[in-house]
Motif scaffolding. Structure first.
Motif, PDB file in Angstrom:
ATOM      1  N   GLU A  83       0.833  -1.190   0.000  1.00  0.00           N
ATOM      2  CA  GLU A  83       0.000   0.000   0.000  1.00  0.00           C
ATOM      3  C   GLU A  83       0.876   1.250   0.000  1.00  0.00           C
ATOM      4  O   GLU A  83       1.930   1.297   0.625  1.00  0.00           O
ATOM      5  CB  GLU A  83      -0.921   0.036   1.225  1.00  0.00           C
ATOM      6  N   ASN A  84       0.413   2.283  -0.697  1.00  0.00           N
ATOM      7  CA  ASN A  84       1.101   3.564  -0.698  1.00  0.00           C
ATOM      8  C   ASN A  84       0.972   4.213   0.681  1.00  0.00           C
ATOM      9  O   ASN A  84      -0.126   4.484   1.148  1.00  0.00           O
ATOM     10  CB  ASN A  84       0.483   4.473  -1.772  1.00  0.00           C
ATOM     11  N   ASN A  85       2.094   4.456   1.351  1.00  0.00           N
ATOM     12  CA  ASN A  85       2.062   5.096   2.664  1.00  0.00           C
ATOM     13  C   ASN A  85       2.837   6.413   2.674  1.00  0.00           C
ATOM     14  O   ASN A  85       3.327   6.857   3.711  1.00  0.00           O
ATOM     15  CB  ASN A  85       2.591   4.153   3.752  1.00  0.00           C
ATOM     16  N   ASP A  87       2.985  10.580   2.284  1.00  0.00           N
ATOM     17  CA  ASP A  87       2.107  11.692   2.642  1.00  0.00           C
ATOM     18  C   ASP A  87       1.783  12.455   1.369  1.00  0.00           C
ATOM     19  O   ASP A  87       2.642  13.145   0.808  1.00  0.00           O
ATOM     20  CB  ASP A  87       2.797  12.602   3.664  1.00  0.00           C
ATOM     21  N   ASN A  95       8.787  14.295   1.632  1.00  0.00           N
ATOM     22  CA  ASN A  95       8.584  12.918   2.092  1.00  0.00           C
ATOM     23  C   ASN A  95       9.919  12.262   2.403  1.00  0.00           C
ATOM     24  O   ASN A  95      10.068  11.595   3.437  1.00  0.00           O
ATOM     25  CB  ASN A  95       7.834  12.117   1.028  1.00  0.00           C
TER      26      ASN A  95
END
Length: 277
Positions: A83-85, A87, A95
């Motif tokens: 999953e893309n985590n 910001d 980031n």
């Protein structure tokens, strides 16, 4: 040896998610975990990355046991989750800056600049992450963990949902990281990805490793040829054989073989055969 996982087991209530899994990965090696959903791949990743505690077994990373020396072990690896985590409101640079700060990366500005250029995202450095494409976000996630130059990288479905051309770009990035000496543990549903990237693969089923070898050796041992048949109801099936003579004998034994085709086996056929048996 960078990673030595021995006899890992994990149960959730009455379900045995992982049942006696062992694997070892050396520097500069890509090791793939294949198998259907529910086979136990993600649970193995979680145990190795200290996100869940094994019921039994051990994990040693760069000589540090994760039970007795968890902090030292964690410094040696990094995880790129499925999953893309990132910001989304922060820029690519910010980031990476936050990650560098949390991990106390020395000379953070110079390190970030180097990684941004190395991973081909220099022109996106000031862009908010939410405006990036799926492939660009994946590049940033991999670039982020490389700020700390981990010796072991855990990649969980790194190209899931990406276009074929973008997947190839990610493959090239992973190959470049491997050449720098990192050990990589990769889970994937894409068997062509495993064939291209992995030095060795393990096929999991019902929490166990049922086959482990190089992709080509697994194909040779499992059946070099595939016989695809179609019955009178239009249902297609496939059968693995080690020689053309076996195929000819199988066809002679059929009263009405119907339409059929013979082709070279792929790793996908070996994995599918494990799932069906």
């Amino acid at each position: 040896m960078i990673l030595d996982a021995d006899n890992l087991s994990k149960s959730y209530r009455r379900v045995k998610a992982v049942d006696g899994v062992s694997l070892q990965i050396g520097a500069g090696e890509v090791f793939g975990l294949l198998g259907p959903n529910g086979a136990g791949k993600t649970t193995v990743i979680k145990m190795i990355s200290t996100l869940c505690r094994p019921d039994s077994g051990s994990v040693v990373i760069k000589g540090y046991n994760i039970r007795t020396h968890p902090l030292q072990a964690r410094r040696a690896f990094a995880v790129v989750p499925q999953e893309n985590n990132l910001d989304g409101e922060l820029s690519v640079f910010d980031n990476l800056r936050v990650y560098a700060s949390l991990h106390r990366i020395p000379s953070p500005r110079a390190t970030i600049d180097r990684v941004i250029e190395e991973f081909g995202i220099l022109d996106k450095a000031r862009e908010p992450v939410e405006k990036l494409s799926g492939g660009q976000k994946r590049r940033v996630m991999i670039a982020r963990v490389m700020l700390s130059r981990p010796e072991l990288i855990l990649l969980d479905e790194p190209t899931l949902g990406l276009d074929p051309s973008i997947r190839r770009d990610i493959w090239n990035i992973i190959t470049r990281i491997r050449r720098q000496g990192a050990a990589i543990l990769l889970t994937t549903h894409y068997t062509d990805e495993a064939e291209f990237l992995c030095d060795r693969v393990a096929i999991m089923s019902k929490g166990r490793i049922v086959h482990e070898d190089t992709p080509q050796n697994l194909i040779t041992a499992g059946g070099r040829y595939v016989l695809e048949t179609t019955d009178s109801n239009g249902r297609r099936d496939f059968h693995l054989f080690t020689s053309q003579e076996e195929i000819d004998r199988n066809l002679r034994d059929r009263d009405n073989p119907g339409p059929y085709a013979v082709r070279a086996a792929k790793l996908e056929d070996i994995v599918a055969n494990v799932e069906h048996n």
